[in-house]
Design a protein around this motif. Sequence first.
Motif, short mmCIF file in Angstrom:
data_model
loop_
_atom_site.label_atom_id
_atom_site.label_comp_id
_atom_site.label_asym_id
_atom_site.label_seq_id
_atom_site.Cartn_x
_atom_site.Cartn_y
_atom_site.Cartn_z
N HIS A 1 0.86 -1.18 0.00
CA HIS A 1 0.00 0.00 0.00
C HIS A 1 0.90 1.24 0.00
O HIS A 1 1.58 1.51 0.99
N ALA B 1 -8.90 -2.86 -0.87
CA ALA B 1 -7.77 -3.79 -0.98
C ALA B 1 -8.08 -5.16 -0.41
O ALA B 1 -7.33 -6.11 -0.68
N VAL C 1 -2.56 4.66 -2.98
CA VAL C 1 -3.52 5.12 -1.98
C VAL C 1 -3.33 6.61 -1.76
O VAL C 1 -2.22 7.08 -1.48
N CYS D 1 -6.09 1.29 4.90
CA CYS D 1 -5.43 0.17 4.23
C CYS D 1 -5.99 -1.13 4.77
O CYS D 1 -5.69 -1.53 5.90
N LEU E 1 3.23 -1.47 4.08
CA LEU E 1 2.74 -0.10 3.96
C LEU E 1 3.94 0.82 3.76
O LEU E 1 4.91 0.76 4.52
#
Length: 224
Positions: A22, A93, A112, A119, A129
């Motif tokens: 992400h 997601a 994103v 997320c 992330l």
Amino acid sequence: MPVDQAAGLRRRSASQPLRCIHGIFHSPDSTLRLAQALHRHGWTSLLVDISGRVFADSPSRSLFDWRQQLARQQLHTQAMSYGDGWHAPGLKADEPALRTIALRYDCLLFDVSPEAPDCLPLPDSMQTLVLEVSATHASMLQAYALLKTLAHRECPISISLLGDAAACEHLQAACQAFLGAAFSRTVHSVAHADDAFAALAVRMSGEETGLAARSKRECTGTWP
């Protein structure tokens, strides 16, 4: 053999789980740079444009929305130098139908927007992330709020920070002070690296190698 199939075969033969990344960046150009850096390390990505800001002006966009494409398991993607790109604004997601799609790639890379930084983890997948932080108070508060949410969810995740080095250091210190030692160990900064995206790619490929080694030990029963 198409590249996307080869990517999935490499991962499955190494007993590696699905990888979801992400990317929460101020600009979608950063997501593209990360995809390119991963490609230089041998990864084939599907860049999923869930914010609608990467491929919004593409002439090859489909008349069918992403829901219809997922229902048929036939995505209308664009061939890119790093893999494929897919315009899917509004997609979550954790959409279960993504699992079959993900088997074709080394990773799903979600672009994103910082304005919508939720997320959601795809079940049974390895989550990463990447969070860009600026020196403004608002940016640091927004970033810490997201990290606090992730800490409370207690889902396995690896977190990398980039952007303003001092802001990233403050966030790491806040995680250590308020979010617990276990969670703070998942938060790393590449803000001091000369090329943050290259550093991210090296780190992610290293995590994947380590994961494969652990899976092999579990299967064979051999441990150091």
